[in-house]
Design an enzyme around this catalytic site. Sequence first.
Site, PDB file in Angstrom:
ATOM      1  N   HIS A  35      -0.582  -0.043  -9.768  1.00  7.76           N
ATOM      2  CA  HIS A  35      -1.334  -0.942  -8.887  1.00  7.76           C
ATOM      3  C   HIS A  35      -1.828  -2.177  -9.659  1.00  7.76           C
ATOM      4  O   HIS A  35      -3.025  -2.469  -9.683  1.00  7.76           O
ATOM      5  CB  HIS A  35      -2.510  -0.219  -8.217  1.00  7.76           C
ATOM      6  CG  HIS A  35      -3.006  -0.913  -6.971  1.00  7.76           C
ATOM      7  ND1 HIS A  35      -3.416  -0.249  -5.854  1.00  7.76           N
ATOM      8  CD2 HIS A  35      -3.156  -2.228  -6.675  1.00  7.76           C
ATOM      9  CE1 HIS A  35      -3.806  -1.106  -4.931  1.00  7.76           C
ATOM     10  NE2 HIS A  35      -3.654  -2.332  -5.415  1.00  7.76           N
ATOM     11  N   ARG A  55       0.836  -1.194   0.000  1.00  8.27           N
ATOM     12  CA  ARG A  55       0.000   0.000   0.000  1.00  8.27           C
ATOM     13  C   ARG A  55       0.875   1.251   0.000  1.00  8.27           C
ATOM     14  O   ARG A  55       1.924   1.285   0.648  1.00  8.27           O
ATOM     15  CB  ARG A  55      -0.903   0.020   1.245  1.00  8.27           C
ATOM     16  CG  ARG A  55      -2.073  -0.938   1.184  1.00  8.27           C
ATOM     17  CD  ARG A  55      -3.104  -0.535   0.138  1.00  8.27           C
ATOM     18  NE  ARG A  55      -4.247  -1.425   0.111  1.00  8.27           N
ATOM     19  CZ  ARG A  55      -4.416  -2.432  -0.750  1.00  8.27           C
ATOM     20  NH1 ARG A  55      -3.506  -2.691  -1.667  1.00  8.27           N
ATOM     21  NH2 ARG A  55      -5.511  -3.167  -0.709  1.00  8.27           N
TER      22      ARG A  55
HETATM   23  P1  NDP Z   1      -2.324 -11.463   4.963  1.00  2.00           P
HETATM   24  O1  NDP Z   1      -3.314 -10.867   5.870  1.00  2.00           O
HETATM   25  O2  NDP Z   1      -2.533 -12.862   4.475  1.00  2.00           O
HETATM   26  O3  NDP Z   1      -0.877 -11.410   5.646  1.00  2.00           O
HETATM   27  C1  NDP Z   1      -0.379 -10.276   6.260  1.00  2.00           C
HETATM   28  C2  NDP Z   1       1.011 -10.565   6.794  1.00  2.00           C
HETATM   29  O4  NDP Z   1       1.560  -9.363   7.334  1.00  2.00           O
HETATM   30  C3  NDP Z   1       1.023 -11.595   7.909  1.00  2.00           C
HETATM   31  O5  NDP Z   1       2.170 -12.414   7.824  1.00  2.00           O
HETATM   32  C4  NDP Z   1       1.106 -10.722   9.172  1.00  2.00           C
HETATM   33  O6  NDP Z   1       1.720 -11.340  10.292  1.00  2.00           O
HETATM   34  C5  NDP Z   1       1.985  -9.605   8.670  1.00  2.00           C
HETATM   35  N1  NDP Z   1       1.815  -8.414   9.515  1.00  2.00           N
HETATM   36  C6  NDP Z   1       0.686  -7.706   9.778  1.00  2.00           C
HETATM   37  N2  NDP Z   1       0.940  -6.701  10.621  1.00  2.00           N
HETATM   38  C7  NDP Z   1       2.254  -6.770  10.914  1.00  2.00           C
HETATM   39  C8  NDP Z   1       3.119  -6.012  11.749  1.00  2.00           C
HETATM   40  N3  NDP Z   1       2.681  -4.986  12.480  1.00  2.00           N
HETATM   41  N4  NDP Z   1       4.414  -6.387  11.831  1.00  2.00           N
HETATM   42  C9  NDP Z   1       4.888  -7.444  11.126  1.00  2.00           C
HETATM   43  N5  NDP Z   1       4.117  -8.205  10.315  1.00  2.00           N
HETATM   44  C10 NDP Z   1       2.813  -7.861  10.208  1.00  2.00           C
HETATM   45  O7  NDP Z   1      -2.201 -10.476   3.718  1.00  2.00           O
HETATM   46  P2  NDP Z   1      -1.969 -10.819   2.178  1.00  2.00           P
HETATM   47  O8  NDP Z   1      -0.681 -11.537   2.049  1.00  2.00           O
HETATM   48  O9  NDP Z   1      -3.189 -11.430   1.587  1.00  2.00           O
HETATM   49  O10 NDP Z   1      -1.867  -9.343   1.565  1.00  2.00           O
HETATM   50  C11 NDP Z   1      -0.945  -8.391   2.048  1.00  2.00           C
HETATM   51  C12 NDP Z   1      -1.253  -7.022   1.485  1.00  2.00           C
HETATM   52  O11 NDP Z   1      -0.891  -6.949   0.105  1.00  2.00           O
HETATM   53  C13 NDP Z   1      -2.736  -6.641   1.462  1.00  2.00           C
HETATM   54  O12 NDP Z   1      -3.156  -6.202   2.732  1.00  2.00           O
HETATM   55  C14 NDP Z   1      -2.780  -5.537   0.423  1.00  2.00           C
HETATM   56  O13 NDP Z   1      -2.556  -4.305   1.043  1.00  2.00           O
HETATM   57  C15 NDP Z   1      -1.601  -5.853  -0.484  1.00  2.00           C
HETATM   58  N6  NDP Z   1      -2.033  -6.265  -1.834  1.00  2.00           N
HETATM   59  C16 NDP Z   1      -1.563  -5.556  -2.917  1.00  2.00           C
HETATM   60  C17 NDP Z   1      -1.923  -5.922  -4.180  1.00  2.00           C
HETATM   61  C18 NDP Z   1      -1.387  -5.191  -5.353  1.00  2.00           C
HETATM   62  O14 NDP Z   1      -1.815  -5.464  -6.490  1.00  2.00           O
HETATM   63  N7  NDP Z   1      -0.457  -4.287  -5.210  1.00  2.00           N
HETATM   64  C19 NDP Z   1      -2.812  -7.058  -4.434  1.00  2.00           C
HETATM   65  C20 NDP Z   1      -3.232  -7.728  -3.244  1.00  2.00           C
HETATM   66  C21 NDP Z   1      -2.853  -7.336  -1.987  1.00  2.00           C
HETATM   67  P3  NDP Z   1       1.091 -12.659  10.983  1.00  2.00           P
HETATM   68  O15 NDP Z   1       1.447 -13.767  10.030  1.00  2.00           O
HETATM   69  O16 NDP Z   1       1.807 -12.753  12.238  1.00  2.00           O
HETATM   70  O17 NDP Z   1      -0.378 -12.411  11.090  1.00  2.00           O
HETATM   71  C1  OXD Z   2      -5.912  -5.976  -3.011  1.00  2.00           C
HETATM   72  C2  OXD Z   2      -5.387  -5.114  -4.054  1.00  2.00           C
HETATM   73  O1  OXD Z   2      -5.893  -5.620  -1.835  1.00  2.00           O
HETATM   74  O2  OXD Z   2      -5.687  -5.332  -5.249  1.00  2.00           O
HETATM   75  O3  OXD Z   2      -6.362  -7.085  -3.370  1.00  2.00           O
HETATM   76  O4  OXD Z   2      -4.627  -4.191  -3.772  1.00  2.00           O
END
Ligand code: NDP
Ligand code: OXD
Length: 309
Positions: free
Chosen positions: A272, A224
């Site tokens: 994006h 993000r």
């Molecule tokens: P998940 O919810 O599956 O995983 C999030 C991960 O981040 C987990 O491992 C979590 O830790 C970790 N995390 C959360 N907070 C913290 C913190 N404070 N410190 C350290 N680690 C932290 O998310 P996804 O993998 O599905 O997606 C991640 C992000 O990717 C989405 O939220 C979105 O913003 C972005 N995204 C971007 C896209 C794009 O096209 N650019 C497309 C899709 C998503 P824990 O394992 O301990 O819970």
């Molecule tokens: C998502 C994205 O969060 O597309 O899936 O950014």
Amino acid sequence: MSVAIYLPNEAKIKDWCGMLGDLMPDWQFQGISEVTDPDAVKYCVVWRPNTGSMKGFPNLKAIVSIGAGIDHVLADEDLPEVPIIRTVGTDLTQRMKEYVALHVLRHHRGMPEIQAAQARAEWMPIVVPPATRRRVGVMGLGNLGAEAAKCLAAIGFDVVGWSRSGREIEGVKTYSGAQGFGAFLEGTEILVNLLPLTDETRGILNADTFNRLKRGAAVINAARGPHMVDDDLLEALASGQIAAATLDVFHIEPLPSDHPFWSHKQITVTPHIASMIDAATGSRIIAKNLRTFEETGTVADLADAVRGY
Ligand code: NDP
Ligand code: OXD
């Protein structure tokens, strides 16, 4: 069953209504602004909803985010307190894995320098270390980060990962929490951000983080825009602490045409697109989740609004 849909593009609202309607002919899909009977709306399916746009549905059971992130839903200051369902799946993970591998390899093999040399008609053979001697750090080890880390390890990179609670991933050395952050960053030459946007992670790509990386590191932000402190990145690029960045996400999207990132020689901007869910696949996943939630009151892809992801 009545479902209200919102995306910031009228044509897309029609597309999603059509596709979901074909998959669930016994349910009724309509754009949020077309709802005439608010009491009947049981679900909202949204991407970047406007503040207050869902508060008028007293019988709402759940909100579906068209995407993995829920930050765009939580940004609604008048959000009804109902469960939030994420839209995730193997296509989304696969696409992100491809994006991360592409850009990590690009930085690893010095492609930005080679392309700049081509523009000057300069033959510039550069020798880079093998991937086994290149440390890549993946921030966030969820659906996307864990698969990206495994893919990079399979290519041969020295991969480290960082998450909140700690995760074990074969072939990846993992760190967790604030106490593990410094060790995770130390020696990292290519940093990949796949964290959700929460109060804890906002601004995490800042000068302090950059200064802990190996000098001349590359940064890839596919999560993000507000994870990044833009001015800190520009300063780190100017000082040489960071050599290059690939950015897919921005504070304001589309990235304003006068933003310095557009013309910066060390920055690659992508709009994006790291992993977009296509409407055909996304509507199948959403249809399944809506039916499951309606039948059982829960789904596997439920987000935690308090945790923020
Ligand atoms: P998940 O919810 O599956 O995983 C999030 C991960 O981040 C987990 O491992 C979590 O830790 C970790 N995390 C959360 N907070 C913290 C913190 N404070 N410190 C350290 N680690 C932290 O998310 P996804 O993998 O599905 O997606 C991640 C992000 O990717 C989405 O939220 C979105 O913003 C972005 N995204 C971007 C896209 C794009 O096209 N650019 C497309 C899709 C998503 P824990 O394992 O301990 O819970
Ligand atoms: C998502 C994205 O969060 O597309 O899936 O950014």
